[in-house]
Design an enzyme around this catalytic site. Structure first.
Site, PDB file in Angstrom:
ATOM      1  N   VAL A   1      -0.111  -8.967   8.609  1.00 16.72           N
ATOM      2  CA  VAL A   1       0.871 -10.072   8.646  1.00 16.72           C
ATOM      3  C   VAL A   1       1.081 -10.623  10.057  1.00 16.72           C
ATOM      4  O   VAL A   1       1.602 -11.727  10.221  1.00 16.72           O
ATOM      5  CB  VAL A   1       2.242  -9.673   8.039  1.00 16.72           C
ATOM      6  CG1 VAL A   1       2.132  -9.365   6.561  1.00 16.72           C
ATOM      7  CG2 VAL A   1       2.889  -8.522   8.792  1.00 16.72           C
TER       8      VAL A   1
ATOM      9  N   TYR B   1      14.572  -2.037  16.512  1.00 15.51           N
ATOM     10  CA  TYR B   1      14.365  -2.086  15.056  1.00 15.51           C
ATOM     11  C   TYR B   1      15.572  -2.759  14.393  1.00 15.51           C
ATOM     12  O   TYR B   1      15.411  -3.660  13.556  1.00 15.51           O
ATOM     13  CB  TYR B   1      14.147  -0.686  14.476  1.00 15.51           C
ATOM     14  CG  TYR B   1      14.031  -0.715  12.967  1.00 15.51           C
ATOM     15  CD1 TYR B   1      12.935  -1.314  12.349  1.00 15.51           C
ATOM     16  CD2 TYR B   1      15.046  -0.191  12.159  1.00 15.51           C
ATOM     17  CE1 TYR B   1      12.833  -1.377  10.964  1.00 15.51           C
ATOM     18  CE2 TYR B   1      14.950  -0.246  10.764  1.00 15.51           C
ATOM     19  CZ  TYR B   1      13.853  -0.840  10.181  1.00 15.51           C
ATOM     20  OH  TYR B   1      13.757  -0.914   8.801  1.00 15.51           O
TER      21      TYR B   1
ATOM     22  N   THR C   1       0.813  -1.225   0.000  1.00 18.89           N
ATOM     23  CA  THR C   1       0.000   0.000   0.000  1.00 18.89           C
ATOM     24  C   THR C   1       0.840   1.266   0.000  1.00 18.89           C
ATOM     25  O   THR C   1       0.286   2.364  -0.072  1.00 18.89           O
ATOM     26  CB  THR C   1      -0.922   0.030   1.237  1.00 18.89           C
ATOM     27  OG1 THR C   1      -0.113  -0.095   2.411  1.00 18.89           O
ATOM     28  CG2 THR C   1      -1.942  -1.088   1.186  1.00 18.89           C
TER      29      THR C   1
HETATM   30  P1  NDP Z   1       6.082   2.490   4.476  1.00 19.24           P
HETATM   31  O1  NDP Z   1       5.588   2.888   5.826  1.00 19.24           O
HETATM   32  O2  NDP Z   1       5.914   3.435   3.357  1.00 19.24           O
HETATM   33  O3  NDP Z   1       5.436   1.092   4.064  1.00 19.24           O
HETATM   34  C1  NDP Z   1       5.297   0.038   4.968  1.00 19.24           C
HETATM   35  C2  NDP Z   1       4.307  -0.957   4.415  1.00 19.24           C
HETATM   36  O4  NDP Z   1       4.198  -2.066   5.330  1.00 19.24           O
HETATM   37  C3  NDP Z   1       2.907  -0.352   4.277  1.00 19.24           C
HETATM   38  O5  NDP Z   1       2.303  -0.875   3.127  1.00 19.24           O
HETATM   39  C4  NDP Z   1       2.225  -0.856   5.529  1.00 19.24           C
HETATM   40  O6  NDP Z   1       0.837  -0.941   5.395  1.00 19.24           O
HETATM   41  C5  NDP Z   1       2.818  -2.259   5.637  1.00 19.24           C
HETATM   42  N1  NDP Z   1       2.612  -2.822   6.956  1.00 19.24           N
HETATM   43  C6  NDP Z   1       3.061  -2.377   8.132  1.00 19.24           C
HETATM   44  N2  NDP Z   1       2.619  -3.163   9.134  1.00 19.24           N
HETATM   45  C7  NDP Z   1       1.869  -4.132   8.553  1.00 19.24           C
HETATM   46  C8  NDP Z   1       1.128  -5.242   9.042  1.00 19.24           C
HETATM   47  N3  NDP Z   1       1.083  -5.511  10.345  1.00 19.24           N
HETATM   48  N4  NDP Z   1       0.465  -6.020   8.166  1.00 19.24           N
HETATM   49  C9  NDP Z   1       0.505  -5.738   6.845  1.00 19.24           C
HETATM   50  N5  NDP Z   1       1.166  -4.710   6.314  1.00 19.24           N
HETATM   51  C10 NDP Z   1       1.842  -3.911   7.165  1.00 19.24           C
HETATM   52  O7  NDP Z   1       7.616   2.134   4.676  1.00 19.24           O
HETATM   53  P2  NDP Z   1       8.709   1.517   3.678  1.00 19.24           P
HETATM   54  O8  NDP Z   1       8.163   1.305   2.339  1.00 19.24           O
HETATM   55  O9  NDP Z   1       9.906   2.347   3.815  1.00 19.24           O
HETATM   56  O10 NDP Z   1       8.998   0.131   4.407  1.00 19.24           O
HETATM   57  C11 NDP Z   1       8.890  -1.117   3.766  1.00 19.24           C
HETATM   58  C12 NDP Z   1       9.945  -2.051   4.324  1.00 19.24           C
HETATM   59  O11 NDP Z   1      11.231  -1.526   4.031  1.00 19.24           O
HETATM   60  C13 NDP Z   1       9.897  -2.247   5.832  1.00 19.24           C
HETATM   61  O12 NDP Z   1      10.154  -3.600   6.105  1.00 19.24           O
HETATM   62  C14 NDP Z   1      11.049  -1.374   6.327  1.00 19.24           C
HETATM   63  O13 NDP Z   1      11.556  -1.835   7.541  1.00 19.24           O
HETATM   64  C15 NDP Z   1      12.023  -1.554   5.199  1.00 19.24           C
HETATM   65  N6  NDP Z   1      13.060  -0.552   5.071  1.00 19.24           N
HETATM   66  C16 NDP Z   1      12.730   0.775   4.920  1.00 19.24           C
HETATM   67  C17 NDP Z   1      13.743   1.708   4.784  1.00 19.24           C
HETATM   68  C18 NDP Z   1      13.477   3.172   4.689  1.00 19.24           C
HETATM   69  O14 NDP Z   1      14.404   3.972   4.900  1.00 19.24           O
HETATM   70  N7  NDP Z   1      12.276   3.601   4.338  1.00 19.24           N
HETATM   71  C19 NDP Z   1      15.152   1.291   4.741  1.00 19.24           C
HETATM   72  C20 NDP Z   1      15.369  -0.116   4.945  1.00 19.24           C
HETATM   73  C21 NDP Z   1      14.356  -0.983   5.066  1.00 19.24           C
HETATM   74  P3  NDP Z   1      -0.195  -0.113   6.302  1.00 19.24           P
HETATM   75  O15 NDP Z   1      -0.609   1.012   5.437  1.00 19.24           O
HETATM   76  O16 NDP Z   1      -1.265  -1.114   6.562  1.00 19.24           O
HETATM   77  O17 NDP Z   1       0.510   0.316   7.556  1.00 19.24           O
HETATM   78  C1  8X3 Z   2      15.438   1.768   7.513  1.00 18.92           C
HETATM   79  C2  8X3 Z   2      16.701   2.527   7.331  1.00 18.92           C
HETATM   80  O1  8X3 Z   2      18.644   3.545   8.558  1.00 18.92           O
HETATM   81  O2  8X3 Z   2      16.434   4.338   9.128  1.00 18.92           O
HETATM   82  O3  8X3 Z   2      15.668   0.431   7.789  1.00 18.92           O
HETATM   83  O4  8X3 Z   2      17.148   2.180   9.825  1.00 18.92           O
HETATM   84  S1  8X3 Z   2      17.251   3.172   8.781  1.00 18.92           S
END
Ligand code: NDP
Ligand code: 8X3
Length: 250
Positions: A59, A151, A13
């Protein structure tokens, strides 16, 4: 019936998950987009039509994950690519001051949720001897940074769980990839700071951050690599970021 391959993306999403879903669609996949926000999933369905199947579940709810996977329409069951992306950070404070609810949510989502989806989807891949699992880890899993404690721990666990799966399916043609992004501008920091958008914006100040599309590029590279090539891990950082804690801002 179509001969297009099927992918499933969790957390489609927003951010990285949405970008991965879009990239898979433009590469010719049919994509099962999953998440909790039904309205957002419906928007993507309207955009892409029959190539998209929205499935709503959290999830963290093991039974819901299992039910969702066992009740997929027959023509959507043979998933070839799984992108385990759903995840979040909550809070940025010393471990000795952390919020128990934030800890539980991160552990339940980033570790247990990823495991539940993996456990529900991968047996079919093993049986069909076809599949690619892409887990979204983080630079945060390589080394802890100040106040990242739990985290960072969840993402270190994702690394170990991903390595474990790669070992356990090594006798099959399946492939397992861990993507470890650095700073990606998505809703991530808004969520981390519980909606404090000013604090969230500061995370990306003075540096050009990555975008969800940059991570989707890495995902599709791994997925489209020749069958004998397994991209085990990719660390993807913004140019002025050297690690989880070394970020040079203008
Ligand atoms: P966003 O917040 O934009 O997206 C997170 C997504 O995960 C949303 O679609 C959210 O849906 C979904 N989500 C969260 N909790 C649940 C749940 N319990 N069940 C189903 N869906 C869920 O963040 P990002 O796109 O940045 O994050 C995506 C992944 O990337 C994560 O695993 C994050 O840890 C990882 N990541 C992000 C980084 C960054 O700097 N942004 C760097 C490294 C890793 P909903 O709308 O329902 O909350
Ligand atoms: C998301 C990137 O550096 O904010 O995993 O942890 S950081």
């Amino acid at each position: 019936m179509t001969d297009k391959k099927i992918a499933l993306v969790t957390g489609a999403t927003s951010g990285i998950g949405e970008a991965c879903a879009r990239r898979l669609l433009s590469a010719g996949y049919r994509v099962i987009i999953t998440g909790r926000n039904e309205a957002k999933l419906s928007g993507l369905k309207t955009e892409y039509g029959d190539d998209v199947l929205p499935v709503v579940f959290d999830v963290r709810e093991r039974q819901c994950v299992e039910d969702a996977m066992t009740s997929l329409p027959e023509e959507w069951q043979e998933i070839e690519v799984l992108v385990n992306n759903a995840g979040l950070a909550l809070g940025l404070e010393p471990e000795y001051e952390g919020d128990f609810r934030d800890w539980d949510t991160m552990i339940d989502t980033n570790i247990k949720g990823l495991l539940y989806v993996t456990r529900a989807v991968v047996p079919g891949m093993v049986q069909r001897r076809k599949g690619h699992i892409v887990n979204i880890g983080s630079v945060a899993g390589d080394a802890a940074y100040a106040n990242g404690n739990v985290y960072c721990g969840t993402k270190a666990a994702v690394k170990a769980i991903t390595d474990g799966l790669r070992i356990d399916i090594a006798e099959t043609p399946l492939r397992v990839t861990l993507l470890k992004p650095g700073l990606v501008e998505t809703n991530f920091s808004d969520v981390r700071f519980h909606g404090d958008s000013e604090r969230a914006a500061n995370v990306y100040k003075g540096i050009e951050p990555l975008t969800g599309d940059d991570i989707a590029d890495a995902m599709i590279y791994a997925v489209q690599a020749p069958r004998h090539v397994q991209i085990a891990e990719m660390l993807i950082l913004a140019t002025h970021q050297a690690s989880g804690s070394v970020i040079v801002r203008k």
